[in-house]
Enzyme design. Structure first.
Site, PDB file in Angstrom:
ATOM      1  N   SER A 439       0.818  -1.214   0.000  1.00 58.53           N
ATOM      2  CA  SER A 439       0.000   0.000   0.000  1.00 58.53           C
ATOM      3  C   SER A 439       0.846   1.257   0.000  1.00 58.53           C
ATOM      4  O   SER A 439       0.330   2.331  -0.251  1.00 58.53           O
ATOM      5  CB  SER A 439      -0.975   0.003   1.174  1.00 58.53           C
ATOM      6  OG  SER A 439      -0.458  -0.653   2.281  1.00 58.53           O
ATOM      7  N   HIS A 460      -3.480  -3.480  -5.883  1.00 56.88           N
ATOM      8  CA  HIS A 460      -3.723  -3.002  -4.519  1.00 56.88           C
ATOM      9  C   HIS A 460      -5.182  -3.221  -4.132  1.00 56.88           C
ATOM     10  O   HIS A 460      -6.074  -2.571  -4.666  1.00 56.88           O
ATOM     11  CB  HIS A 460      -3.344  -1.507  -4.459  1.00 56.88           C
ATOM     12  CG  HIS A 460      -3.539  -0.881  -3.119  1.00 56.88           C
ATOM     13  ND1 HIS A 460      -3.863   0.439  -2.953  1.00 56.88           N
ATOM     14  CD2 HIS A 460      -3.465  -1.401  -1.868  1.00 56.88           C
ATOM     15  CE1 HIS A 460      -3.975   0.710  -1.662  1.00 56.88           C
ATOM     16  NE2 HIS A 460      -3.739  -0.389  -0.991  1.00 56.88           N
ATOM     17  N   GLU A 472      -7.038  -1.235  -7.093  1.00 62.40           N
ATOM     18  CA  GLU A 472      -6.206  -0.214  -7.728  1.00 62.40           C
ATOM     19  C   GLU A 472      -5.007  -0.923  -8.364  1.00 62.40           C
ATOM     20  O   GLU A 472      -4.224  -1.555  -7.654  1.00 62.40           O
ATOM     21  CB  GLU A 472      -5.761   0.771  -6.638  1.00 62.40           C
ATOM     22  CG  GLU A 472      -5.086   2.008  -7.113  1.00 62.40           C
ATOM     23  CD  GLU A 472      -4.798   2.969  -5.937  1.00 62.40           C
ATOM     24  OE1 GLU A 472      -4.745   2.529  -4.769  1.00 62.40           O
ATOM     25  OE2 GLU A 472      -4.614   4.160  -6.197  1.00 62.40           O
ATOM     26  N   ASN A 510      -4.881   6.116  -1.420  1.00 62.12           N
ATOM     27  CA  ASN A 510      -4.269   6.501  -0.153  1.00 62.12           C
ATOM     28  C   ASN A 510      -3.718   7.924  -0.198  1.00 62.12           C
ATOM     29  O   ASN A 510      -3.690   8.633   0.794  1.00 62.12           O
ATOM     30  CB  ASN A 510      -3.162   5.523   0.238  1.00 62.12           C
ATOM     31  CG  ASN A 510      -3.740   4.206   0.744  1.00 62.12           C
ATOM     32  OD1 ASN A 510      -4.896   4.159   1.139  1.00 62.12           O
ATOM     33  ND2 ASN A 510      -2.946   3.151   0.705  1.00 62.12           N
TER      34      ASN A 510
HETATM   35  P1  NAD Z   1      -0.425  -9.376   7.733  1.00 68.57           P
HETATM   36  O1  NAD Z   1       0.608  -9.065   8.723  1.00 68.57           O
HETATM   37  O2  NAD Z   1      -1.820  -9.655   8.191  1.00 68.57           O
HETATM   38  O3  NAD Z   1      -0.003 -10.602   6.835  1.00 68.57           O
HETATM   39  C1  NAD Z   1       1.278 -10.764   6.290  1.00 68.57           C
HETATM   40  C2  NAD Z   1       1.544 -12.252   6.137  1.00 68.57           C
HETATM   41  O4  NAD Z   1       2.710 -12.414   5.373  1.00 68.57           O
HETATM   42  C3  NAD Z   1       1.728 -12.989   7.445  1.00 68.57           C
HETATM   43  O5  NAD Z   1       0.883 -14.117   7.485  1.00 68.57           O
HETATM   44  C4  NAD Z   1       3.191 -13.399   7.418  1.00 68.57           C
HETATM   45  O6  NAD Z   1       3.418 -14.612   8.076  1.00 68.57           O
HETATM   46  C5  NAD Z   1       3.418 -13.522   5.929  1.00 68.57           C
HETATM   47  N1  NAD Z   1       4.827 -13.414   5.565  1.00 68.57           N
HETATM   48  C6  NAD Z   1       5.750 -12.538   6.020  1.00 68.57           C
HETATM   49  N2  NAD Z   1       6.938 -12.774   5.441  1.00 68.57           N
HETATM   50  C7  NAD Z   1       6.776 -13.819   4.588  1.00 68.57           C
HETATM   51  C8  NAD Z   1       7.628 -14.523   3.720  1.00 68.57           C
HETATM   52  N3  NAD Z   1       8.902 -14.194   3.585  1.00 68.57           N
HETATM   53  N4  NAD Z   1       7.094 -15.524   2.984  1.00 68.57           N
HETATM   54  C9  NAD Z   1       5.803 -15.871   3.105  1.00 68.57           C
HETATM   55  N5  NAD Z   1       4.968 -15.234   3.933  1.00 68.57           N
HETATM   56  C10 NAD Z   1       5.428 -14.221   4.667  1.00 68.57           C
HETATM   57  O7  NAD Z   1      -0.421  -8.135   6.714  1.00 68.57           O
HETATM   58  P2  NAD Z   1      -1.583  -7.622   5.757  1.00 68.57           P
HETATM   59  O8  NAD Z   1      -2.350  -6.585   6.462  1.00 68.57           O
HETATM   60  O9  NAD Z   1      -2.263  -8.785   5.151  1.00 68.57           O
HETATM   61  O10 NAD Z   1      -0.739  -6.856   4.645  1.00 68.57           O
HETATM   62  C11 NAD Z   1      -0.009  -7.518   3.662  1.00 68.57           C
HETATM   63  C12 NAD Z   1       0.387  -6.547   2.566  1.00 68.57           C
HETATM   64  O11 NAD Z   1      -0.781  -5.914   2.054  1.00 68.57           O
HETATM   65  C13 NAD Z   1       1.291  -5.411   3.017  1.00 68.57           C
HETATM   66  O12 NAD Z   1       2.158  -5.104   1.971  1.00 68.57           O
HETATM   67  C14 NAD Z   1       0.327  -4.268   3.234  1.00 68.57           C
HETATM   68  O13 NAD Z   1       0.934  -3.004   3.090  1.00 68.57           O
HETATM   69  C15 NAD Z   1      -0.667  -4.507   2.142  1.00 68.57           C
HETATM   70  N6  NAD Z   1      -1.991  -3.938   2.342  1.00 68.57           N
HETATM   71  C16 NAD Z   1      -2.586  -3.977   3.546  1.00 68.57           C
HETATM   72  C17 NAD Z   1      -3.825  -3.433   3.707  1.00 68.57           C
HETATM   73  C18 NAD Z   1      -4.515  -3.488   5.032  1.00 68.57           C
HETATM   74  O14 NAD Z   1      -5.516  -2.790   5.217  1.00 68.57           O
HETATM   75  N7  NAD Z   1      -4.055  -4.279   5.963  1.00 68.57           N
HETATM   76  C19 NAD Z   1      -4.493  -2.855   2.628  1.00 68.57           C
HETATM   77  C20 NAD Z   1      -3.871  -2.859   1.380  1.00 68.57           C
HETATM   78  C21 NAD Z   1      -2.617  -3.402   1.254  1.00 68.57           C
END
Ligand code: NAD
Length: 728
Positions: A439, A460, A472, A510
């Site tokens: 994001s 996204h 997005e 964003n």
């Molecule tokens: P999260 O912490 O809930 O999940 C991340 C997952 O990735 C975890 O299960 C972790 O174990 C796994 N992980 C970490 N390193 C890893 C690796 N090397 N190999 C395999 N798995 C691995 O995070 P999230 O909220 O799901 O966000 C994930 C991505 O999405 C981020 O880049 C975030 O910026 C983006 N994002 C988040 C949101 C939101 O509202 N949370 C919205 C849009 C985008």
């Protein structure tokens, strides 16, 4: 004649069959209405005709009025558009009322029965026409949707549907169908009283009924008719109308002209005879069509949304890029949601995480979602097994082999993302496109880890993935057409709405939403009463005030983003005043809703109980700003970012800017989006307001060059930039 077909059989039953050539779904056009009118005249005049069945030649009855026509009606209504529109609407009432009266005299004698036979979905005018008939038969088709969804695009049922449904069901019972656009399957529609019969063969049943010599006088055309539930000046009617006004104003905060007009049409119509009520409905309908909000909402929420979903911005000439096998890396909140929506769309999903436990937890999200669906009667155990069967949870990257698309949703850390990209590349073939759900991190930077940066792209999603309809898509500097087409085809498969933007800090959504949140927090720091900030936002149509929004998305995340942005921008960083409040809250351990404490206080069940009293730390100033001043600050904080995104080429299509704003962060839907809103107030007025805000609150409100230029030339965004108009 191309939209309605007419035939009379040996028993004297005339059928009027709606079957618009070249379309899979019937929609009503002005030409179609004329044809229908002529057929009704023919049937009523022909002595051999004993009754009429109105049905469809397609699997559904009709999807509604052609909204393109409605969008054009005002522009084509001549020098006196309100009068032109009113007369057009009254002409439509004339046709439907003719069907309803069916040749009866004023003592209700004579006339021919006219029944509607609905094979499937019947929406909008597709239900208003049957409501004018004497009996409605629907096929027992659980997939069919029956209802009046007009309110969802900023209008209301204006072809008699409002007046008839209220008289048929009573104001209270009609409310969810009119005010919320509630849709039902045929059985539910029957039990609610929307339609009369659910049968195996609606045409046969309707034929038999018209030949049975039924009574055809509508209750409201009988002497002594009383509205179910009581007219406004009866004790029960009084309760209904007072309650409905309060509910509508509570929900819409008075910003949706259609909801108010609908309520007025119902209330005023209930006090007078039926034909006068239709005139009142027509006047309020004209009022809504004349309001810029209805045109803007139809344009963004229907016409342009659909155009984007159908590939308006898809690179030309790239063959179908549908995804059969999807990889998702990171089974956290986002990855689990992406796996769910893809599996629901029939795509095979490999869900990878660092440990088997984490991967399984991600897959369990789909299981829990399906269980909820089963409990609500919306899914079956077989469906659950089928969808879960498509998701493989694993730590083994080699299972990604053969994937068409891999979306990475691991922690927001460039080093981890780079490592994941390398591991994915080693497992998949050259045909695979790799995407990131980041994001905040620039796509072009993340693409450096890819061997083929042309096949690397940002996809996204918004949280929660299964509910949020916008996706997005972000092109990095080197992203190629095939990657864009694959991302778009994937978004089409999962039935969401895409926008495609270029790479820049925070992309589009964003980029606009963060200044909104920041402006709200900044005001708290200045001593503006927090309740004024929140209410000002809601009174202009934002679904959440900025303080509630930051609580929802997490203050902790806000602090993280602020720190990263400051590190990247150095001395140019403009938001110290925001951080003073935000960091102070974080220091108090108030990290947002999940922590049970933020700008708001929460009870033990996690329910908001009100703004936190401790915010009194920022003593409200004795002199509070005007409501409009707070609203302008909150709106322009977002809208000016949208203009800058367009000016800088991040956004390349204002349709995406408007649709993306409403679906992505709930930007005041009544306005049709930031560009539609600017067109409503005019670039000249916008520049004036911004110059004034800039003088008092700082250069972030300085009107961008593009807006100043448009003000000087008296241009509108849709006049200058609308690709649909340019293509036409
Ligand atoms: P999260 O912490 O809930 O999940 C991340 C997952 O990735 C975890 O299960 C972790 O174990 C796994 N992980 C970490 N390193 C890893 C690796 N090397 N190999 C395999 N798995 C691995 O995070 P999230 O909220 O799901 O966000 C994930 C991505 O999405 C981020 O880049 C975030 O910026 C983006 N994002 C988040 C949101 C939101 O509202 N949370 C919205 C849009 C985008």
């Amino acid at each position: 004649m191309a939209e309605f077909h007419y035939a009379v059989d040996a028993d004297g039953v005339a059928s009027i069959t709606w079957d618009v050539a070249g379309r899979s779904m019937n929609v009503l056009s002005l030409e179609g209405l004329k044809e229908l009118d002529a057929h009704v005249d023919a049937a009523l005049a022909d002595e051999a005709v004993r009754g009429v069945v109105i049905t469809s030649g397609k699997k559904d009855f009709a999807g509604g009025m052609d909204l393109n026509v409605i969008a054009r009606m005002r522009d084509e209504a001549g020098d006196d558009p309100a009068r032109g529109l009113f007369e057009g609407v009254m002409a439509m009432h004339g046709v439907l009322r003719k069907i309803e009266r069916a040749g009866m005299d004023d003592r209700n004698k004579g006339g021919k029965p006219i029944a509607a036979a609905l094979p499937g979905t019947a929406l909008g005018i597709g239900l208003e026409l049957p409501l004018a008939c004497h009996r409605i038969f629907a096929a027992d088709n659980p997939k069919a949707k029956i209802g009046l969804p007009e309110i969802m695009v900023g209008i209301f049922p204006g072809a008699g549907g409002t007046t008839r449904l209220v008289r048929k069901l009573g104001a209270m019972a009609a409310a969810p169908f009119l005010l919320e656009g509630k849709l039902s399957d045929p059985r539910k529609a029957k039990s609610a009283g929307l339609i009369d019969e659910v049968v195996d063969d609606p045409v046969a049943a309707a034929r038999a009924w018209v030949l049975s010599g039924p009574s055809i006088v509508k209750p409201w055309d009988e002497k002594g008719y009383r509205m179910p539930g009581g007219a406004p000046y009866s004790p029960s009617g009084f309760m209904t109308f007072v309650g409905a006004s309060a509910m509508v104003n509570g929900k819409t905060k008075g910003v949706y002209p259609a909801a108010k007009a609908l309520l007025s049409a119902v209330y005023e119509g209930a006090l007078v005879p039926f034909d006068t009520a239709l005139r009142i409905e027509a006047r309020w309908f004209t009022h809504v069509l004349m309001h810029p909000s209805s045109g803007a909402m139809i344009r963004s929420l229907f016409i342009n949304k659909e155009a984007l979903e159908k590939g308006a911005v898809r690179p030309a000439g790239v063959p179908d890029q549908s995804v059969r096998k999807l990889g998702v890396i990171g089974a956290g909140m986002m990855g689990a949601g992406i796996a769910l929506v893809a599996a629901q769309a029939g795509i095979e999903v490999v869900l990878v995480d660092q440990s088997q436990e984490a991967a399984d937890k991600g897959r369990a999200y789909t299981e829990a979602h399906m269980d909820k669906g089963i409990a609500r009667g919306k899914a079956s155990p077989e469906k659950k097994a089928e969808i879960l069967g498509r998701i493989t949870a694993t730590t083994d990257y080699s299972i990604l082999s053969g994937a068409d698309l891999v979306i990475e949703a691991v922690f927001e850390d460039p080093a981890i993302k780079a490592e994941v990209t390398k591991r994915v590349q080693a497992a998949v073939g050259e045909a695979c496109i790799i995407a990131t759900n980041t994001s905040t991190l620039p796509i072009s930077d993340l693409a450096r880890a890819a061997d083929r940066p042309g096949d690397f792209i940002g996809i996204h999603f918004f949280s929660p993935v299964d509910k949020m309809m916008l996706v997005e898509i972000i092109k990095g500097r080197e992203t190629g057409d095939r990657a864009v087409a694959r991302a778009l085809d994937f978004v089409r498969q999962i039935r969401k709405t895409p926008i495609v933007v270029n790479d820049a800090r925070f992309f589009y959504a964003n980029r606009c939403i963060i200044p909104y949140i920041n402006e709200g927090i900044r005001m708290v720091g200045e001593g503006v009463a927090p309740a004024l900030v929140e209410n000002a936002a809601k009174l202009v149509g934002m679904p959440l005030g900025p303080l509630q929004l930051v609580d929802e998305t997490s203050i902790e995340l806000g602090v993280k983003i602020a720190r990263a942005t400051k590190a990247a921008m150095g001395a140019a960083y403009p938001d110290e005043a925001v951080d003073a409040v935000l960091f102070w809250l974080a220091d108090q351990g108030r990290l947002g809703r999940k922590a049970g404490a933020g700008f708001y206080a929460y009870d033990e069940a996690g329910k908001r109980t009100g703004l936190w009293v401790g915010l009194g730390h920022y003593t409200p100033a004795a002199q509070q700003p005007e409501l409009s001043e707070v609203q302008h600050r909150l709106l322009f904080a977002q809208v000016l970012e949208a203009v800058r995104a367009l000016e800088q080429g991040i956004l390349t299509d204002i349709r995406e800017g408007d649709v993306g704003a409403i679906l992505g962060w709930g930007f005041a839907p009544w306005s049709g989006g930031p560009f539609s809103w600017l067109d409503m107030i005019g670039a000249g007025r916008a520049v004036e307001i911004c110059a004034d805000l800039a003088a008092r609150h700082g250069p972030r409100f300085a009107p961008p060059a593009l807006l100043r230029e448009m003000a000087e030339r008296d241009e509108t965004f849709y006049g200058r930039f609308d690709p649909a108009a340019q293509a036409a």
